[in-house]
Design a protein around this motif. Structure first.
Motif, PDB file in Angstrom:
ATOM      1  N   ILE A   1      28.803  41.646 -73.701  1.00  0.00           N
ATOM      2  CA  ILE A   1      29.669  41.160 -72.616  1.00  0.00           C
ATOM      3  C   ILE A   1      30.541  40.009 -73.145  1.00  0.00           C
ATOM      4  N   PRO A   2      31.539  40.378 -73.986  1.00  0.00           N
ATOM      5  CA  PRO A   2      32.432  39.330 -74.497  1.00  0.00           C
ATOM      6  C   PRO A   2      33.256  38.733 -73.359  1.00  0.00           C
ATOM      7  N   LYS A   3      33.430  37.436 -73.418  1.00  0.00           N
ATOM      8  CA  LYS A   3      34.232  36.764 -72.389  1.00  0.00           C
ATOM      9  C   LYS A   3      35.648  36.594 -72.899  1.00  0.00           C
ATOM     10  N   SER A   4      36.595  36.867 -72.044  1.00  0.00           N
ATOM     11  CA  SER A   4      37.972  36.521 -72.387  1.00  0.00           C
ATOM     12  C   SER A   4      38.817  36.486 -71.126  1.00  0.00           C
ATOM     13  N   THR A   5      39.776  35.580 -71.116  1.00  0.00           N
ATOM     14  CA  THR A   5      40.730  35.578 -70.017  1.00  0.00           C
ATOM     15  C   THR A   5      42.122  35.901 -70.560  1.00  0.00           C
ATOM     16  N   ASN A   6      42.172  36.284 -71.830  1.00  0.00           N
ATOM     17  CA  ASN A   6      43.449  36.571 -72.474  1.00  0.00           C
ATOM     18  C   ASN A   6      43.672  38.091 -72.517  1.00  0.00           C
ATOM     19  N   LYS A   7      44.833  38.508 -72.043  1.00  0.00           N
ATOM     20  CA  LYS A   7      45.136  39.930 -71.887  1.00  0.00           C
ATOM     21  C   LYS A   7      44.932  40.732 -73.186  1.00  0.00           C
TER      22      LYS A   7
ATOM     23  N   ARG B   1      32.585  30.228 -79.002  1.00  0.00           N
ATOM     24  CA  ARG B   1      33.153  28.930 -79.408  1.00  0.00           C
ATOM     25  C   ARG B   1      33.845  28.203 -78.268  1.00  0.00           C
ATOM     26  N   GLY B   2      34.705  28.945 -77.549  1.00  0.00           N
ATOM     27  CA  GLY B   2      35.433  28.302 -76.442  1.00  0.00           C
ATOM     28  C   GLY B   2      34.467  27.833 -75.369  1.00  0.00           C
ATOM     29  N   THR B   3      33.601  28.732 -74.967  1.00  0.00           N
ATOM     30  CA  THR B   3      32.675  28.421 -73.893  1.00  0.00           C
ATOM     31  C   THR B   3      31.697  27.348 -74.310  1.00  0.00           C
TER      32      THR B   3
ATOM     33  N   LEU C   1      32.124  32.541 -85.930  1.00  0.00           N
ATOM     34  CA  LEU C   1      31.682  33.839 -86.445  1.00  0.00           C
ATOM     35  C   LEU C   1      32.857  34.687 -86.918  1.00  0.00           C
ATOM     36  N   MET C   2      34.004  34.497 -86.241  1.00  0.00           N
ATOM     37  CA  MET C   2      35.168  35.326 -86.571  1.00  0.00           C
ATOM     38  C   MET C   2      35.830  34.879 -87.867  1.00  0.00           C
ATOM     39  N   ASP C   3      35.389  33.724 -88.377  1.00  0.00           N
ATOM     40  CA  ASP C   3      35.953  33.212 -89.618  1.00  0.00           C
ATOM     41  C   ASP C   3      35.017  33.495 -90.806  1.00  0.00           C
TER      42      ASP C   3
ATOM     43  N   GLN D   1      41.679  44.202 -76.713  1.00  0.00           N
ATOM     44  CA  GLN D   1      41.119  44.360 -78.059  1.00  0.00           C
ATOM     45  C   GLN D   1      39.587  44.553 -78.019  1.00  0.00           C
ATOM     46  N   ASN D   2      38.924  43.768 -77.183  1.00  0.00           N
ATOM     47  CA  ASN D   2      37.461  43.800 -77.147  1.00  0.00           C
ATOM     48  C   ASN D   2      36.919  45.111 -76.583  1.00  0.00           C
ATOM     49  N   PHE D   3      37.770  45.828 -75.856  1.00  0.00           N
ATOM     50  CA  PHE D   3      37.327  47.103 -75.279  1.00  0.00           C
ATOM     51  C   PHE D   3      37.372  48.222 -76.322  1.00  0.00           C
TER      52      PHE D   3
ATOM     53  N   SER E   1      27.317  35.885 -75.293  1.00  0.00           N
ATOM     54  CA  SER E   1      27.889  35.169 -76.441  1.00  0.00           C
ATOM     55  C   SER E   1      27.941  36.042 -77.696  1.00  0.00           C
ATOM     56  N   PRO E   2      28.396  37.290 -77.583  1.00  0.00           N
ATOM     57  CA  PRO E   2      28.393  38.169 -78.762  1.00  0.00           C
ATOM     58  C   PRO E   2      29.402  37.738 -79.817  1.00  0.00           C
ATOM     59  N   LEU E   3      30.346  36.863 -79.419  1.00  0.00           N
ATOM     60  CA  LEU E   3      31.349  36.386 -80.384  1.00  0.00           C
ATOM     61  C   LEU E   3      31.047  34.962 -80.831  1.00  0.00           C
ATOM     62  N   GLY E   4      29.940  34.440 -80.378  1.00  0.00           N
ATOM     63  CA  GLY E   4      29.567  33.083 -80.767  1.00  0.00           C
ATOM     64  C   GLY E   4      30.030  32.013 -79.804  1.00  0.00           C
TER      65      GLY E   4
HETATM   66  P1  A2P Z   1      39.770  33.659 -74.680  1.00  0.00           P
HETATM   67  O1  A2P Z   1      39.260  33.726 -73.268  1.00  0.00           O
HETATM   68  O2  A2P Z   1      40.922  32.713 -74.821  1.00  0.00           O
HETATM   69  O3  A2P Z   1      40.038  35.032 -75.245  1.00  0.00           O
HETATM   70  P2  A2P Z   1      31.676  34.824 -76.168  1.00  0.00           P
HETATM   71  O4  A2P Z   1      31.980  36.112 -75.480  1.00  0.00           O
HETATM   72  O5  A2P Z   1      30.862  34.978 -77.398  1.00  0.00           O
HETATM   73  O6  A2P Z   1      31.104  33.821 -75.222  1.00  0.00           O
HETATM   74  O7  A2P Z   1      33.068  34.194 -76.685  1.00  0.00           O
HETATM   75  C1  A2P Z   1      34.069  33.866 -75.773  1.00  0.00           C
HETATM   76  C2  A2P Z   1      35.125  33.039 -76.479  1.00  0.00           C
HETATM   77  O8  A2P Z   1      35.743  33.819 -77.507  1.00  0.00           O
HETATM   78  C3  A2P Z   1      36.213  32.611 -75.529  1.00  0.00           C
HETATM   79  O9  A2P Z   1      36.608  31.310 -75.935  1.00  0.00           O
HETATM   80  C4  A2P Z   1      37.350  33.603 -75.777  1.00  0.00           C
HETATM   81  O10 A2P Z   1      38.592  32.987 -75.583  1.00  0.00           O
HETATM   82  C5  A2P Z   1      37.146  33.956 -77.231  1.00  0.00           C
HETATM   83  N1  A2P Z   1      37.493  35.368 -77.510  1.00  0.00           N
HETATM   84  C6  A2P Z   1      37.207  36.434 -76.747  1.00  0.00           C
HETATM   85  N2  A2P Z   1      37.644  37.569 -77.331  1.00  0.00           N
HETATM   86  C7  A2P Z   1      38.225  37.202 -78.488  1.00  0.00           C
HETATM   87  C8  A2P Z   1      38.858  37.906 -79.553  1.00  0.00           C
HETATM   88  N3  A2P Z   1      38.987  39.228 -79.518  1.00  0.00           N
HETATM   89  N4  A2P Z   1      39.349  37.187 -80.598  1.00  0.00           N
HETATM   90  C9  A2P Z   1      39.234  35.847 -80.648  1.00  0.00           C
HETATM   91  N5  A2P Z   1      38.633  35.114 -79.681  1.00  0.00           N
HETATM   92  C10 A2P Z   1      38.128  35.781 -78.617  1.00  0.00           C
END
Ligand code: A2P
Length: 335
Positions: free
Chosen positions: A259-265, A201-203, A226-228, A270-272, A196-199
């Motif tokens: 280990i940021p989570k994302s399923t968006n390309k 929110r989605g998860t 956190l991003m706001d 960007q996170n890398f 949860s390094p990005l907080g």
């Molecule tokens: P998404 O999968 O649509 O990108 P964490 O890693 O702290 O658990 O946070 C994961 C959440 O943050 C997911 O909801 C993910 O959504 C979103 N997220 C991941 N990377 C980014 C990013 N670079 N900018 C904004 N939201 C992000």
């Protein structure tokens, strides 16, 4: 790279992992309870058999589920994970949580008829750790570690360990920087990985309705974005980076894996890109100052029916539980 199946379909997850591997991600974090090891295994098999990546370039992490938190569970559940992943070994095997559930059929969170979770009060961390060490000897994992353990629990493992934990994975981000726990790990040569390094929110929103690990997000507080945060945004704008990159860079710069989570390309990409810039001492100080300590924790764990009580056994909090004597003090795992 950390992907949760309950956030996406197996197909979406496979696509996300393909993107991540193409972008250069090599550390893949999963767990038995995420139920996505089969999907990950399919992608790895494609990449390995096509020669696009070699096994030794990958760093695959998976975790022992709470229903496996007993010595004989280690071999059983690691065996299952390896089979799903299609691998002979993982690079790191973690004990997912310090508590155990009783096994009941194949339920990940077994419950009694009244809906209460079947906690195993005999969880013995030292005995589990011995079984973890045996898996290193057998070559089924290169290294072993812990997740969601606090100092007291790590010390208990360290006491009898032949192989000390190589890694601790805990919730960690700018609002919950885990300073004392990170210092403790540093003093014991334990590397730290931030989930949860990005907080989250989605998860976190999704976790409100999930019970795989009996993870809940405290319903008593608003989920922070956190991003706001204005400090994060100002630094990001000035450096022509995104707020997410600033957050990840701040943690990476502390020597902590993320280990940021994302399923968006685009966001996976960007996170890398956080290794090609540095935050100045001044910016680091501003971000350090955003730490709220334990109050900043987002993901709570709750076992009990009603879910309003928190087992504060994660990342340095003292336990706040309904019946400490029964649950905490008398379990052999607490000896
Ligand atoms: P998404 O999968 O649509 O990108 P964490 O890693 O702290 O658990 O946070 C994961 C959440 O943050 C997911 O909801 C993910 O959504 C979103 N997220 C991941 N990377 C980014 C990013 N670079 N900018 C904004 N939201 C992000």
């Amino acid at each position: 790279m950390y992907l949760l199946l309950f956030q996406s379909t197996p197909e979406e997850l496979e696509t996300a992992l393909e993107t991540a591997l193409e972008e250069g991600y090599r550390h893949i974090d999963t767990a038995y309870v995420y139920q996505n090891e089969d999907a990950i295994g399919r992608v790895l098999s494609r990449w390995l058999s096509a020669g696009k990546v070699t096994r030794d370039e990958l760093f695959i992490v998976t975790k022992l589920p709470p229903v496996g938190n007993r010595p004989e569970g280690v071999s059983k559940y690691l065996g299952r994970s390896l089979k799903s992943l299609g691998l002979d070994y993982v690079d790191l095997y973690l004990v997912h949580v310090p508590y155990g559930f009783k096994e009941k059929d194949e339920e990940l969170t077994p419950t009694a008829e009244d809906g209460s979770v079947l906690l195993d009060n005999d969880t013995d961390h030292a005995a589990i750790w011995k079984a973890m060490e045996e898996e290193v000897t057998k070559g089924r994992t290169k290294a072993i570690g812990l997740s969601n353990f606090n100092e007291k629990q790590i010390e208990r493992v360290l006491k009898g360990a032949v192989l000390p934990p190589a890694n601790l994975q805990v919730e960690l981000h700018i609002y919950f920087q885990q300073r004392p726990l990170v210092e403790f790990c540093k003093n014991h040569d334990i590397t730290v990985c931030a989930y949860s390094p990005l907080g989250s929110r989605g998860t976190a929103g999704l976790l409100r309705s999930q019970t795989l690990l009996m993870v809940v997000v405290s319903s008593s507080k608003e989920l922070p974005d956190l991003m706001d945060n204005p400090v994060v945004k100002e630094i990001a704008e000035r450096l022509s980076r995104t707020p997410a990159q600033v957050l990840l860079r701040h943690t990476v710069q502390r020597g902590i894996a993320v280990i940021p989570k994302s399923t968006n390309k685009d966001r996976i990409r960007q996170n890398f890109k956080v290794l090609d810039f540095t935050l100045s001492d001044e910016d680091v100080s501003k971000l350090d100052a955003l730490d709220q300590g334990p109050v900043g924790r987002i993901v709570d764990f709750s076992f009990f029916k009603g879910g309003h009580l928190t087992i504060g056994c994660f990342g340095g909090l003292d336990p706040v539980i309904p019946n400490p004597k029964e649950i905490w003090e008398t379990s052999p795992s607490k000896v």
